[in-house]
Design a protein around this motif. Structure first.
Motif, mmCIF file in Angstrom:
data_model
loop_
_atom_site.group_PDB
_atom_site.id
_atom_site.type_symbol
_atom_site.label_atom_id
_atom_site.label_comp_id
_atom_site.label_asym_id
_atom_site.label_seq_id
_atom_site.Cartn_x
_atom_site.Cartn_y
_atom_site.Cartn_z
ATOM 1 N N GLY A 102 0.819 -1.213 0.000
ATOM 2 C CA GLY A 102 0.000 0.000 0.000
ATOM 3 C C GLY A 102 0.848 1.256 0.000
ATOM 4 O O GLY A 102 0.564 2.216 -0.721
ATOM 5 N N GLU A 103 1.898 1.249 0.825
ATOM 6 C CA GLU A 103 2.798 2.403 0.862
ATOM 7 C C GLU A 103 3.499 2.599 -0.483
ATOM 8 O O GLU A 103 3.628 3.738 -0.958
ATOM 9 N N ASN A 104 3.947 1.510 -1.076
ATOM 10 C CA ASN A 104 4.623 1.605 -2.375
ATOM 11 C C ASN A 104 3.683 2.122 -3.466
ATOM 12 O O ASN A 104 4.067 2.958 -4.285
ATOM 13 N N ALA A 105 2.458 1.612 -3.473
ATOM 14 C CA ALA A 105 1.491 2.062 -4.475
ATOM 15 C C ALA A 105 1.142 3.537 -4.271
ATOM 16 O O ALA A 105 1.028 4.298 -5.238
ATOM 17 N N ALA A 106 0.990 3.942 -3.017
ATOM 18 C CA ALA A 106 0.687 5.344 -2.729
ATOM 19 C C ALA A 106 1.859 6.241 -3.126
ATOM 20 O O ALA A 106 1.662 7.312 -3.707
ATOM 21 N N ASP A 107 3.072 5.803 -2.815
ATOM 22 C CA ASP A 107 4.254 6.580 -3.202
ATOM 23 C C ASP A 107 4.340 6.723 -4.721
ATOM 24 O O ASP A 107 4.662 7.798 -5.234
ATOM 25 N N ALA A 108 4.060 5.650 -5.438
ATOM 26 C CA ALA A 108 4.097 5.707 -6.903
ATOM 27 C C ALA A 108 3.037 6.675 -7.429
ATOM 28 O O ALA A 108 3.294 7.425 -8.377
ATOM 29 N N THR A 109 1.881 6.682 -6.801
ATOM 30 C CA THR A 109 0.827 7.615 -7.205
ATOM 31 C C THR A 109 1.258 9.046 -6.954
ATOM 32 O O THR A 109 1.067 9.925 -7.798
ATOM 33 N N ARG A 110 1.866 9.277 -5.791
ATOM 34 C CA ARG A 110 2.334 10.627 -5.475
ATOM 35 C C ARG A 110 3.452 11.064 -6.426
ATOM 36 O O ARG A 110 3.476 12.206 -6.865
ATOM 37 N N GLU A 111 4.374 10.168 -6.720
ATOM 38 C CA GLU A 111 5.470 10.505 -7.624
ATOM 39 C C GLU A 111 4.943 10.805 -9.019
ATOM 40 O O GLU A 111 5.434 11.698 -9.691
ATOM 41 N N GLY A 112 3.917 10.091 -9.439
ATOM 42 C CA GLY A 112 3.291 10.363 -10.724
ATOM 43 C C GLY A 112 2.654 11.741 -10.734
ATOM 44 O O GLY A 112 2.720 12.465 -11.720
ATOM 45 N N ALA A 113 2.062 12.118 -9.618
ATOM 46 C CA ALA A 113 1.460 13.452 -9.519
ATOM 47 C C ALA A 113 2.533 14.519 -9.554
ATOM 48 O O ALA A 113 2.371 15.561 -10.185
ATOM 49 N N ASP A 114 3.666 14.280 -8.888
ATOM 50 C CA ASP A 114 4.773 15.240 -8.895
ATOM 51 C C ASP A 114 5.336 15.404 -10.301
ATOM 52 O O ASP A 114 5.659 16.497 -10.718
ATOM 53 N N ALA A 115 5.419 14.299 -11.033
ATOM 54 C CA ALA A 115 6.015 14.333 -12.361
ATOM 55 C C ALA A 115 5.178 15.138 -13.349
ATOM 56 O O ALA A 115 5.729 15.813 -14.229
ATOM 57 N N ASP A 116 3.844 15.102 -13.176
ATOM 58 C CA ASP A 116 3.029 15.844 -14.130
ATOM 59 C C ASP A 116 2.626 17.229 -13.629
ATOM 60 O O ASP A 116 1.857 17.926 -14.261
ATOM 61 N N GLY A 117 3.158 17.614 -12.486
ATOM 62 C CA GLY A 117 2.954 18.969 -11.978
ATOM 63 C C GLY A 117 1.608 19.190 -11.322
ATOM 64 O O GLY A 117 1.198 20.318 -11.079
ATOM 65 N N ASN A 118 0.909 18.105 -10.976
ATOM 66 C CA ASN A 118 -0.405 18.246 -10.367
ATOM 67 C C ASN A 118 -0.390 18.165 -8.853
ATOM 68 O O ASN A 118 -1.440 18.125 -8.238
ATOM 69 N N SER A 119 0.755 18.116 -8.244
ATOM 70 C CA SER A 119 0.785 17.987 -6.794
ATOM 71 C C SER A 119 0.599 19.349 -6.136
ATOM 72 O O SER A 119 0.875 20.389 -6.695
ATOM 73 N N VAL A 120 0.100 19.300 -4.910
ATOM 74 C CA VAL A 120 -0.112 20.504 -4.129
ATOM 75 C C VAL A 120 0.949 20.526 -3.037
ATOM 76 O O VAL A 120 1.046 19.578 -2.260
ATOM 77 N N ASP A 121 1.717 21.574 -2.953
ATOM 78 C CA ASP A 121 2.729 21.676 -1.895
ATOM 79 C C ASP A 121 2.444 22.849 -1.002
ATOM 80 O O ASP A 121 1.932 23.833 -1.341
#
Length: 88
Positions: free
Chosen positions: A69-88
């Motif tokens: 679960g942690e790995n899948a969540a991290d991959a989802t977050r990294e995907g969001a970071d890569a496409d510029g859709n993350s909120v910081d």
């Protein structure tokens, strides 16, 4: 009772996280919450196991479920970071 409490806590955390998060972050949080609930269920089953081997097997499955679960969540977050859709 533990399962009900876990569900309410996970739901509350997901709702709180949704206030300030991108869709990808929300998805990652949901992945983690679901994995945590599954792992908690496995640990509860381990507590009720009739053999030490069965208990250990269920505990190992719980650990693996949390890790996945942690790995899948991290991959989802990294995907969001890569496409510029993350909120910081």
């Amino acid at each position: 009772m533990k399962l009900i409490t876990t569900v309410f806590v996970a739901t509350g955390l997901a709702a709180l996280a949704a206030c300030n998060a991108s869709p990808q972050e929300q998805q990652a949080d949901n992945i983690e919450a679901n994995a945590e609930m599954q792992a908690d269920n496995l640990e509860e089953a381990a507590d009720n196991a009739t053999t030490e081997m069965g208990e250990q097997s269920l505990e190992n499955q719980a650990d693996a479920t949390r890790e996945a679960g942690e790995n899948a969540a991290d991959a989802t977050r990294e995907g969001a970071d890569a496409d510029g859709n993350s909120v910081d």
